[in-house]
Every structure is written in C-alpha cells, then in structure tokens.
Scaffold this active site. Structure first.
Site, PDB file in Angstrom:
ATOM      1  N   ASN A  12      45.681  62.154  65.170  1.00 34.32           N
ATOM      2  CA  ASN A  12      46.092  62.459  66.480  1.00 34.32           C
ATOM      3  C   ASN A  12      45.565  61.671  67.406  1.00 34.32           C
ATOM      4  O   ASN A  12      44.401  61.584  68.009  1.00 34.32           O
ATOM      5  CB  ASN A  12      45.617  63.941  66.815  1.00 34.32           C
ATOM      6  N   LYS A  14      46.679  61.288  70.425  1.00 40.01           N
ATOM      7  CA  LYS A  14      46.182  61.823  71.798  1.00 40.01           C
ATOM      8  C   LYS A  14      47.160  60.875  72.918  1.00 40.01           C
ATOM      9  O   LYS A  14      48.257  60.280  72.518  1.00 40.01           O
ATOM     10  CB  LYS A  14      44.985  62.479  72.360  1.00 40.01           C
ATOM     11  N   HIS A  98      48.195  72.408  69.981  1.00 37.19           N
ATOM     12  CA  HIS A  98      46.767  71.813  70.084  1.00 37.19           C
ATOM     13  C   HIS A  98      45.888  72.256  71.187  1.00 37.19           C
ATOM     14  O   HIS A  98      46.665  72.705  72.222  1.00 37.19           O
ATOM     15  CB  HIS A  98      46.916  70.380  70.158  1.00 37.19           C
ATOM     16  N   GLU A 100      44.540  71.364  73.499  1.00 36.16           N
ATOM     17  CA  GLU A 100      44.784  70.397  74.886  1.00 36.16           C
ATOM     18  C   GLU A 100      45.929  70.692  75.412  1.00 36.16           C
ATOM     19  O   GLU A 100      46.186  70.960  76.562  1.00 36.16           O
ATOM     20  CB  GLU A 100      44.597  69.037  74.662  1.00 36.16           C
ATOM     21  N   GLU A 170      40.657  73.797  64.652  1.00 33.14           N
ATOM     22  CA  GLU A 170      39.853  72.938  65.312  1.00 33.14           C
ATOM     23  C   GLU A 170      39.158  73.738  66.493  1.00 33.14           C
ATOM     24  O   GLU A 170      39.716  74.088  67.496  1.00 33.14           O
ATOM     25  CB  GLU A 170      41.151  72.152  66.174  1.00 33.14           C
ATOM     26  N   GLY A 176      36.058  65.986  70.495  1.00 31.33           N
ATOM     27  CA  GLY A 176      35.725  65.003  71.392  1.00 31.33           C
ATOM     28  C   GLY A 176      34.269  65.159  71.843  1.00 31.33           C
ATOM     29  O   GLY A 176      34.022  64.496  72.984  1.00 31.33           O
ATOM     30  N   SER A 215      35.618  65.910  66.239  1.00 30.66           N
ATOM     31  CA  SER A 215      34.699  65.048  65.677  1.00 30.66           C
ATOM     32  C   SER A 215      34.511  64.727  64.251  1.00 30.66           C
ATOM     33  O   SER A 215      33.232  64.219  63.687  1.00 30.66           O
ATOM     34  CB  SER A 215      33.026  65.518  66.022  1.00 30.66           C
TER      35      SER A 215
HETATM   36  P1  13P Z   1      38.238  64.189  67.876  1.00 27.36           P
HETATM   37  O1  13P Z   1      38.274  63.931  66.567  1.00 27.36           O
HETATM   38  O2  13P Z   1      38.244  63.346  69.007  1.00 27.36           O
HETATM   39  O3  13P Z   1      36.962  65.431  68.076  1.00 27.36           O
HETATM   40  O4  13P Z   1      39.562  65.241  68.134  1.00 27.36           O
HETATM   41  C1  13P Z   1      39.909  66.270  67.454  1.00 27.36           C
HETATM   42  C2  13P Z   1      41.072  66.700  67.735  1.00 27.36           C
HETATM   43  O5  13P Z   1      41.421  67.185  68.740  1.00 27.36           O
HETATM   44  C3  13P Z   1      42.131  66.294  66.860  1.00 27.36           C
HETATM   45  O6  13P Z   1      43.540  67.000  66.998  1.00 27.36           O
END
Ligand code: 13P
Length: 255
Positions: A12, A14, A98, A100, A170, A176, A215
C-alpha cells in the site's frame, strides 16, 4: 499460512510516488521478484499512477490494486472514482476501509458494506481492513472492535462469495510506528477473525485470506508468515523501496 490459502503480499503506497517514480520502482522491483512462485503480489499505488503501474507490470505476474473507491456506478461525487472506472483500467484488487480512510475521510461501516458489495460485483478482490486503536487494545476491546467492523462491513456478502474477500488485520497502533505486533499477537487476533467469520459464514472462512499489516519489514516477514492463520501481509512504508519489498515478497516458506 495454510496450504489451501495462497499467500498474498500487497504493498500500500498510500500518498507516495509520482508516475515516473512508479515506473522506476517497477523497473527495479520486477527483476528482483522474477521467478518467485507460490504467492500473489499486488502493488497499490495512488490512483493517478495505476495506469503506469499496470503498463509496467504487464505480463510480470504482479497485480495492481486501488487504495479506495466509491460504491456507486457513477454520479455526482466530486473527487471519487467508480468501480467501473477501475475495472476498465484493469485493476484486480481494491483496499477498502483502511484506518487512514476511516480516520481522516470519515469512511464508515455503512459505506463499507456497500463498497465491499460493489467490489465483488466488479470482480475485484476487496482487501478489507480492520483493526483497533491502542486505547481499545488496552481496554480489552480488540475483539469487540474488529468483530463489529467485520460484521458490519461484510453484511452484504454471501457465504459462497466470502473466499473472494481478503481481510487485512491492521492494528492502528502498529501502522507507521515501527511498533509491529509480535507474530504471536498478530496470529491471535487473525485467528479470532477467522473464528468470527466461521461463526457467520461456516467453512468458507477457511478459504479466506487474512493478512497482517503494521510495520511489516524484511526483518520480521519470515516470523509473521510462519503463523498458521496469517496468509500474507499489507505493507506500507517498506513497500516503497524495491529491495526491501522484494525481500518481503521472497519470504521464506515455512517447512
Ligand atoms: P506501515 O507498513 O508503514 O506500518 O503501514 C501499514 C499499512 O497501513 C498498510 O496498509
């Protein structure tokens, strides 16, 4: 990971990478994963880079997915993208729900139920995300939160269709932050997700792929993939760099 479920490694991206950066990533990444078998690989770039990613990966056995979409076939929804627009491009997967999107764009469970339905109708594999905050975990509310999200977001799905859905667990506190859930903690919640799906959908739950995200990196992928219910990963930051993501794709199959 169980033999009846083919592992899926999804990146992903983003809101990172332009079209030239997408092309450069593919040029570096694809040779590094050429010939890797027994797993599916999907890149989810920003919407404006989908076409570039599709062109760059053609014939390479790597899928391309969107990061979100609207549920309607078309309409007065400024800024949104319809399933048929993504289908016409050749997209195979779509990330839905997601954290976010839920947090910053007010994506809610009612909309997500319609989006999951629309994704299946369009022939996409929805990658439905769920997960709890740190506060919820510490209050012992992980299962209530995740179970509630799944119940609501899969409301329009029949048991026969369930294996076409991929779920991504997740935990929000691991996204992150560099703070990965331990493989055992991830396995525990992923196993709960499968039990919850089995209660509602029966044996179809054993064919659903459930990913872990938060992560994930080259250093922890092998330990995650050894877990019996973790069928793959949804990778954020570590999917932006070709070498690192290729190592994740090349996770070591448990014996
Ligand atoms: P990270 O791998 O940067 O922690 O992000 C995870 C994520 O949100 C994947 O959709």
């Amino acid at each position: 990971m169980a033999p009846e479920r083919r592992p899926l490694i999804a990146g992903n991206w983003k809101m990172y990478k332009t079209r030239p950066e997408t092309a450069a990533f593919c040029a570096a990444f694809l040779p590094l994963v050429a010939g890797v078998e027994g797993r599916d690989v999907v890149l989810c770039p920003p919407a404006v880079c989908l076409e570039t990613a599709l062109a760059a990966t053609r014939g390479a056995g790597v899928g391309v997915g969107a990061q979100t979409m609207h549920f309607a076939a078309e309409g007065a929804y400024t800024g949104e993208i319809a399933p048929r627009m993504l289908a016409e491009l050749g997209v195979s997967h779509v990330i839905l729900g997601h954290s976010e999107r839920r947090q910053y764009f007010a994506e809610n469970d009612a909309d997500l139920a319609r989006k999951v339905r629309a994704a299946l109708d369009a022939g996409f594999t929805p990658i439905l995300c769920c997960g709890e905050t740190l506060e919820e975990r510490e209050a012992g509310r992980t299962e209530a939160k995740v179970g509630g999200q799944l119940d609501a977001d899969l409301a329009e799905v029949d048991p026969a269709e369930l294996p076409a859905v991929t779920v991504a667990y997740e935990p929000i506190w691991a996204i992150g932050t560099g703070r990965t859930a331990t493989p055992e903690t991830a396995q525990e919640t992923v196993a709960f997700i499968r039990r919850r799906l089995r209660e509602r959908f029966g044996a179809a739950a054993d064919r659903v792929r459930i990913l872990y995200g938060g992560s994930v990196k080259a250093a922890n992928i092998d330990a995650l993939m050894v877990q019996p219910d973790i069928d793959g990963v949804l990778v954020g930051g570590a999917s932006l760099e070709a070498q690192e993501f290729a190592r994740i794709v090349r996770f070591v199959e448990p014996a």
